[in-house]
Design a protein around this motif. Structure first.
Motif, PDB file in Angstrom:
ATOM      1  N   VAL A 172       0.846  -1.198   0.000  1.00 12.51           N
ATOM      2  CA  VAL A 172       0.000   0.000   0.000  1.00 12.51           C
ATOM      3  C   VAL A 172       0.879   1.245   0.000  1.00 12.51           C
ATOM      4  O   VAL A 172       0.627   2.205  -0.750  1.00 12.51           O
ATOM      5  CB  VAL A 172      -0.952  -0.006   1.207  1.00 12.51           C
ATOM      6  CG1 VAL A 172      -1.677   1.341   1.323  1.00 12.51           C
ATOM      7  CG2 VAL A 172      -1.963  -1.133   1.073  1.00 12.51           C
ATOM      8  N   ARG A 173       1.909   1.255   0.845  1.00 13.74           N
ATOM      9  CA  ARG A 173       2.817   2.422   0.878  1.00 13.74           C
ATOM     10  C   ARG A 173       3.453   2.663  -0.491  1.00 13.74           C
ATOM     11  O   ARG A 173       3.711   3.805  -0.882  1.00 13.74           O
ATOM     12  CB  ARG A 173       3.916   2.204   1.917  1.00 13.74           C
ATOM     13  CG  ARG A 173       3.450   2.270   3.362  1.00 13.74           C
ATOM     14  CD  ARG A 173       4.641   2.247   4.316  1.00 13.74           C
ATOM     15  NE  ARG A 173       4.205   2.216   5.704  1.00 13.74           N
ATOM     16  CZ  ARG A 173       4.092   1.109   6.431  1.00 13.74           C
ATOM     17  NH1 ARG A 173       4.399  -0.071   5.882  1.00 13.74           N
ATOM     18  NH2 ARG A 173       3.679   1.161   7.670  1.00 13.74           N
ATOM     19  N   ALA A 174       3.711   1.567  -1.199  1.00 13.24           N
ATOM     20  CA  ALA A 174       4.342   1.696  -2.526  1.00 13.24           C
ATOM     21  C   ALA A 174       3.363   2.161  -3.596  1.00 13.24           C
ATOM     22  O   ALA A 174       3.768   2.374  -4.747  1.00 13.24           O
ATOM     23  CB  ALA A 174       4.952   0.354  -2.924  1.00 13.24           C
ATOM     24  N   GLY A 175       2.080   2.320  -3.237  1.00 14.71           N
ATOM     25  CA  GLY A 175       1.103   2.830  -4.185  1.00 14.71           C
ATOM     26  C   GLY A 175       0.480   1.783  -5.077  1.00 14.71           C
ATOM     27  O   GLY A 175      -0.131   2.122  -6.099  1.00 14.71           O
ATOM     28  N   LEU A 176       0.592   0.496  -4.708  1.00 20.07           N
ATOM     29  CA  LEU A 176       0.033  -0.561  -5.542  1.00 20.07           C
ATOM     30  C   LEU A 176      -1.480  -0.671  -5.412  1.00 20.07           C
ATOM     31  O   LEU A 176      -2.138  -1.266  -6.269  1.00 20.07           O
ATOM     32  CB  LEU A 176       0.681  -1.901  -5.185  1.00 20.07           C
ATOM     33  CG  LEU A 176       2.162  -2.030  -5.555  1.00 20.07           C
ATOM     34  CD1 LEU A 176       2.748  -3.316  -5.003  1.00 20.07           C
ATOM     35  CD2 LEU A 176       2.326  -1.984  -7.075  1.00 20.07           C
TER      36      LEU A 176
END
Length: 294
Positions: free
Chosen positions: A235-239
Motif C-alpha cells: 500500500v505504501r508503494a502505491g500498488l
C-alpha cells in the motif's frame, strides 16, 4: 509423624486390607506395615484392630482418619500453590494470534507481561482463526486470539470477547483519495479501486470480500497473497488500498493515509479462546488476565 505415614494409614483405612493398600500407594506391603507401626508408636495408640481377614479402625484410628485426610489435602494444596508460583518465575506460554493482532494489540501487552514475568518464555504462533482453533483443539496452544464468529463452532473451546474493533481503509498519500476525497468512504466506493488483498485463510480477506459482495461487486486485486506487513508495504508503494484494523493503522500509520469507513462501517470482534476441558497453566492465565484488563 510423616505425610507418607498418613498416606499409608488412609490407604489401609479405606481398603481395610494391608496388601491392597500397599498396591494402591505403590509400595511393598512389609514397608507399609512398618510405617503404620512407626506411626502407632509415635502416637502411642493402636490405629487398627488386626484379625485374620478383618481390619477395623480403633477409636484412635477413627479420630485420626478425618484429620489425616485434611492434612494430606492441605499438603496437596500447598504443593499446587507453590508450583503455580513457580510457573510465574519460569515456564512458557504458547499464544496464537492473527497477524494483525500481533501487529496491533500484542506488542504493548507482551512487553508488560515480560517486564512482570521475565522468566516466562513467550511462544507466539501467527495464523488465521481457523488454523488457531485447530491448534488449540490438539493442545499445541494454551491461548489464542481469534476473530468471532469462529469458522466452525466448537463446544470444546471457551471464548471471552475482548474488544470490537473498527476497520479502516489505508492508501498511499501519493495516490488519489478513495471515494473521491470524502472524509469517510463506503464499501460501495471501493468498487473499481485497486486493492491489496491478504492471502486465503486470512480473516480480514474473508471479511472484506464478503462486504464487497454484499454491495454487489467483486473487489479488484492489484496484489494478493500477503501477510500484514507485506500488505502495508505494498500500500505504501502505491500498488493499491487495503482494509485493515484501526489499531494496525494507528501503529503502522507512517507513510499511509487512513480513511474511516462511513456508518455502519465494518467491524470485527476479537476474543480470547482456550480449551474448555483443560485449564490453562498459571502463566497463561496471568497473560489472559492482563489481556482482559487492557
Amino acid at each position: 509423624m510423616q505425610l507418607q505415614q498418613l498416606q499409608y494409614f488412609v490407604a489401609v483405612a479405606e481398603t481395610r486390607h494391608f496388601t491392597r493398600a500397599a498396591e494402591t500407594v505403590h509400595v511393598a506391603q512389609p514397608s507399609l506395615s512398618q510405617q503404620i507401626k512407626a506411626l502407632e508408636r509415635e502416637l502411642g495408640a493402636d490405629l487398627f484392630l488386626r484379625a485374620r481377614g478383618n481390619i477395623t479402625l480403633t477409636d484412635a484410628g477413627e479420630a485420626l482418619l478425618p484429620l489425616a485426610r485434611r492434612i494430606l489435602a492441605d499438603a496437596d494444596t500447598a504443593r499446587h500453590e507453590v508450583l503455580e508460583l513457580a510457573q510465574l518465575r519460569r515456564g512458557r506460554v504458547r499464544l496464537g494470534a492473527t497477524p494483525s493482532l500481533c501487529t496491533g494489540l500484542l506488542p504493548d501487552v507482551l512487553r508488560a507481561f515480560h517486564d512482570r514475568y521475565p522468566g516466562v518464555q513467550l511462544m507466539i504462533e501467527e495464523g488465521g482463526s481457523h488454523d488457531l482453533v485447530r491448534e488449540l483443539a490438539r493442545g499445541a496452544l494454551d491461548l489464542a486470539l481469534v476473530v468471532l464468529p469462529l469458522p466452525t463452532a466448537s463446544p470444546a473451546l471457551t471464548t471471552v470477547e475482548l474488544l470490537r474493533e473498527d476497520l479502516v481503509v489505508v492508501s498511499s498519500p501519493e495516490s488519489p483519495r478513495p471515494g473521491g476525497g470524502r472524509r469517510a468512504v463506503r464499501i460501495a466506493d471501493l468498487e473499481g479501486e485497486r486493492m491489496v488483498m491478504f492471502r486465503h485463510g486470512y480473516d480480514l480477506r474473508e471479511l472484506t470480500v464478503a462486504a464487497c459482495r454484499a454491495e454487489g461487486f467483486e473487489p479488484d486485486f492489484a496484489v494478493e497473497g500477503g501477510e500484514m506487513d507485506a500488505v502495508l508495504g505494498f500500500v505504501r508503494a502505491g500498488l493499491g488500498m487495503a482494509v485493515v484494523p484501526r489499531m494496525v493503522a494507528a501503529r503502522s500509520g507512517r507513510g499511509l493515509r487512513v480513511t474511516p469507513l462511513a456508518r455502519p462501517g465494518l467491524h470485527r470482534t476479537i476474543a480470547l479462546a482456550h480449551r474448555s476441558d483443560v485449564a490453562p497453566p498459571r502463566a497463561a492465565r496471568e497473560l489472559q488476565r492482563m489481556l482482559l484488563e487492557r
